[in-house]
Write a protein that holds these residues in place. Structure first.
Motif, mmCIF file in Angstrom:
data_model
loop_
_atom_site.group_PDB
_atom_site.id
_atom_site.type_symbol
_atom_site.label_atom_id
_atom_site.label_comp_id
_atom_site.label_asym_id
_atom_site.label_seq_id
_atom_site.Cartn_x
_atom_site.Cartn_y
_atom_site.Cartn_z
ATOM 1 N N ARG A 28 -2.111 -8.685 -1.743
ATOM 2 C CA ARG A 28 -2.301 -7.791 -2.888
ATOM 3 C C ARG A 28 -0.978 -7.505 -3.596
ATOM 4 N N GLN A 29 0.122 -7.442 -2.851
ATOM 5 C CA GLN A 29 1.417 -7.279 -3.514
ATOM 6 C C GLN A 29 1.693 -8.479 -4.422
ATOM 7 N N TRP A 30 1.378 -9.668 -3.957
ATOM 8 C CA TRP A 30 1.569 -10.882 -4.751
ATOM 9 C C TRP A 30 0.704 -10.828 -6.018
ATOM 10 N N LEU A 31 -0.550 -10.406 -5.871
ATOM 11 C CA LEU A 31 -1.429 -10.285 -7.041
ATOM 12 C C LEU A 31 -0.875 -9.260 -8.036
ATOM 13 N N ALA A 32 -0.438 -8.121 -7.529
ATOM 14 C CA ALA A 32 0.107 -7.086 -8.411
ATOM 15 C C ALA A 32 1.343 -7.601 -9.139
ATOM 16 N N GLN A 33 2.204 -8.300 -8.432
ATOM 17 C CA GLN A 33 3.398 -8.866 -9.066
ATOM 18 C C GLN A 33 2.999 -9.841 -10.172
ATOM 19 N N ALA A 34 1.982 -10.640 -9.924
ATOM 20 C CA ALA A 34 1.497 -11.572 -10.948
ATOM 21 C C ALA A 34 0.955 -10.825 -12.168
ATOM 22 N N GLU A 35 0.489 -9.605 -11.942
ATOM 23 C CA GLU A 35 -0.039 -8.788 -13.026
ATOM 24 C C GLU A 35 1.034 -7.932 -13.688
ATOM 25 N N GLY A 36 2.268 -8.026 -13.184
ATOM 26 C CA GLY A 36 3.381 -7.360 -13.850
ATOM 27 C C GLY A 36 3.751 -5.988 -13.347
ATOM 28 N N PHE A 37 3.315 -5.623 -12.152
ATOM 29 C CA PHE A 37 3.717 -4.334 -11.608
ATOM 30 C C PHE A 37 3.914 -4.464 -10.101
ATOM 31 N N ALA A 38 4.552 -3.459 -9.527
ATOM 32 C CA ALA A 38 4.822 -3.448 -8.098
ATOM 33 C C ALA A 38 3.813 -2.543 -7.399
ATOM 34 N N LEU A 39 3.072 -3.088 -6.469
ATOM 35 C CA LEU A 39 2.060 -2.320 -5.752
ATOM 36 C C LEU A 39 2.632 -1.087 -5.052
ATOM 37 N N PRO A 40 3.828 -1.153 -4.439
ATOM 38 C CA PRO A 40 4.358 0.039 -3.774
ATOM 39 C C PRO A 40 4.620 1.221 -4.719
ATOM 40 N N GLU A 41 4.658 0.982 -6.024
ATOM 41 C CA GLU A 41 4.849 2.063 -6.989
ATOM 42 C C GLU A 41 3.561 2.840 -7.251
ATOM 43 N N MET A 42 2.412 2.279 -6.819
ATOM 44 C CA MET A 42 1.117 2.830 -7.189
ATOM 45 C C MET A 42 0.655 3.929 -6.232
ATOM 46 N N VAL A 43 -0.108 4.878 -6.770
ATOM 47 C CA VAL A 43 -0.748 5.905 -5.956
ATOM 48 C C VAL A 43 -1.634 5.200 -4.930
#
Length: 127
Positions: A28-43
């Motif tokens: 999921r971190q890889w998917l989020a990065q592909a979408e232009g954001f960092a998953l650890p930043e998310m609520v």
């Protein structure tokens, strides 16, 4: 202990895909990065950034508990085109080619399960 995504149809022959919980988190971190954001930043992932601040068709998969619940066939259908795009992308030179192949293989397996769910009209179950 791991996580399996499978059709909620009680058919033991239906396709599924699985990860360790940590492996799914990395996917999921890889998917989020592909979408232009960092998953650890998310609520929900240690950060304070609201999910309403991003736009991605993958949000139902990214912002989902990894130990229970499901995704409706319509949600799978909405995410499918973006997942297919990601599975078709060529690795960037800076990426680890083995890791990139693994992420693409994971994406293809997930696509296969989602297509089954869409075709059968059953939810994608997180278990």
């Amino acid at each position: 202990m791991g996580l399996m995504l499978c059709p909620a149809d009680d058919d033991v022959a239906s396709p599924d895909t699985s990860w360790s919980h940590h492996g799914f988190h990395l996917f999921r971190q890889w998917l989020a990065q592909a979408e232009g954001f960092a998953l650890p930043e998310m609520v929900g992932f240690g950060g304070k950034r609201a999910w309403s601040s991003i736009t991605t068709t993958l949000e139902p998969l990214l912002n989902h508990p990894d130990d229970n619940g499901d995704l409706a066939p319509a949600q799978c259908a909405a995410m499918l085109p973006r997942l297919e795009e990601l599975a078709a992308e060529r690795p960037r030179a800076a990426d680890d080619p083995d890791l990139q192949r693994r992420r693409i293989d994971d994406t293809r397996q997930l696509i296969n399960v989602m297509k089954y769910c869409i075709d059968k009209g059953v939810p994608l179950d997180f278990c």
